[in-house]
Design a protein around this motif. Sequence first.
Motif, PDB file in Angstrom:
ATOM      1  N   SER A  61       0.817  -1.219   0.000  1.00  0.00           N
ATOM      2  CA  SER A  61       0.000   0.000   0.000  1.00  0.00           C
ATOM      3  C   SER A  61       0.847   1.262   0.000  1.00  0.00           C
ATOM      4  O   SER A  61       0.409   2.312   0.483  1.00  0.00           O
ATOM      5  N   ALA A  62       2.061   1.212  -0.547  1.00  0.00           N
ATOM      6  CA  ALA A  62       2.943   2.375  -0.540  1.00  0.00           C
ATOM      7  C   ALA A  62       2.341   3.557  -1.302  1.00  0.00           C
ATOM      8  O   ALA A  62       2.385   4.697  -0.829  1.00  0.00           O
ATOM      9  N   ALA A  63       1.793   3.305  -2.483  1.00  0.00           N
ATOM     10  CA  ALA A  63       1.171   4.361  -3.285  1.00  0.00           C
ATOM     11  C   ALA A  63      -0.292   4.495  -2.857  1.00  0.00           C
ATOM     12  O   ALA A  63      -1.224   4.155  -3.596  1.00  0.00           O
ATOM     13  N   THR A  64      -0.479   5.006  -1.660  1.00  0.00           N
ATOM     14  CA  THR A  64      -1.788   4.963  -0.996  1.00  0.00           C
ATOM     15  C   THR A  64      -2.870   5.670  -1.796  1.00  0.00           C
ATOM     16  O   THR A  64      -3.991   5.160  -1.938  1.00  0.00           O
ATOM     17  N   SER A  65      -2.583   6.848  -2.319  1.00  0.00           N
ATOM     18  CA  SER A  65      -3.595   7.599  -3.062  1.00  0.00           C
ATOM     19  C   SER A  65      -4.047   6.849  -4.314  1.00  0.00           C
ATOM     20  O   SER A  65      -5.231   6.878  -4.679  1.00  0.00           O
ATOM     21  N   VAL A  66      -3.115   6.162  -4.966  1.00  0.00           N
ATOM     22  CA  VAL A  66      -3.467   5.383  -6.157  1.00  0.00           C
ATOM     23  C   VAL A  66      -4.426   4.255  -5.779  1.00  0.00           C
ATOM     24  O   VAL A  66      -5.435   4.017  -6.467  1.00  0.00           O
ATOM     25  N   LEU A  67      -4.133   3.565  -4.683  1.00  0.00           N
ATOM     26  CA  LEU A  67      -4.995   2.463  -4.258  1.00  0.00           C
ATOM     27  C   LEU A  67      -6.364   2.951  -3.797  1.00  0.00           C
ATOM     28  O   LEU A  67      -7.370   2.266  -3.995  1.00  0.00           O
ATOM     29  N   ILE A  68      -6.412   4.129  -3.180  1.00  0.00           N
ATOM     30  CA  ILE A  68      -7.710   4.687  -2.792  1.00  0.00           C
ATOM     31  C   ILE A  68      -8.580   4.872  -4.037  1.00  0.00           C
ATOM     32  O   ILE A  68      -9.774   4.545  -4.042  1.00  0.00           O
ATOM     33  N   GLY A  69      -7.980   5.368  -5.113  1.00  0.00           N
ATOM     34  CA  GLY A  69      -8.733   5.507  -6.362  1.00  0.00           C
ATOM     35  C   GLY A  69      -9.180   4.175  -6.921  1.00  0.00           C
ATOM     36  O   GLY A  69     -10.297   4.047  -7.437  1.00  0.00           O
TER      37      GLY A  69
END
Length: 334
Positions: A61-69
Amino acid sequence: MQHPSKKIDLPVSVLDLVMVNDDGSPRQSMRNSLDLAQHVELWGYKRYWLAEHHNMKGIASAATSVLIGFIAGGTSSIRVGSGGIMLPNHSPLIIAEQFGTLESLYPGRIELGLGRAPGTDRLTAMALRRGSLDESEEDFPNSVEELMNYFAPQTPGREVRATPGEGLIIPIWLLGSSMFSAQLAAAWGLPYAFASHFAPAYLESAVSIYRERFQPSKTLKEPYVMAAVNVFAADTDDEANRLFTSVQLMALGMIRRNHGLLQPPVNNMDDIWDQLEKYAVGERLKYSFVGGPSKIKKGLESFLNRTRVDEIMTVSHIYDHTERLRSYEILSSI
């Protein structure tokens, strides 16, 4: 898919680190996370948050904003956010633009939880921040304030603006595992989330301080506390205890400074740890609720009666995806 009636008389949410199994891949973990989000949305869970961690091969989950999308795009009503974004790793403007973009795409569903820790080791934190670790505790409130200002309505003379982001209503939470963020959230009238799933020591003290010092704001009139806890539910107590060994192994790895992939459950932890390690893992995982439906319900009711939190956020690092789904299904019906 049937929607079981919820019996716990307060909101229940999900915190996901997108754990990678020893026989899996980040891609598979991300697909499993989306599948879990789609299920818990049907089962009545309120939020689905993802946590920022770096340089840990067992966490995707390092690229958190990408996963939120990714999660928001595959669901329709559940609130999706960060638990949290580690703000010292980022420019406040970048986070304002990222979450302004997410809120523009999925209006009314995006939340921004902010943490003060780096979510990684010192060397990786330096890489994230381009070699500087000069930020102190006093800088975190300044960064939060700057970020909040980017979401404020347009004002004359503002030269740097978040586009998208400006004028959008994005709920901001402060996260913590000690007193610092509890005091700041209270002073600014923000909702507060405590990481009691891995740092239980100061939960009750932090919640008490937050409630005692809370100052109403235009966004929150009364204090609101969410506590993260580990939940491992199964059809029987014995099966739940077996599933729980995966997170015990993970905690043991942290104590031994070995951050690896999520391991399958084992039959006997006493063959793996010594008594001091067993005690240390038990302290770290103090707020864990493990068992069949009746044991989970009894444990959670006791916890809620003692802490009086307004919401619980559940963490379930269960190795098998089907068994993880079953754990959340059981919790939704008790």
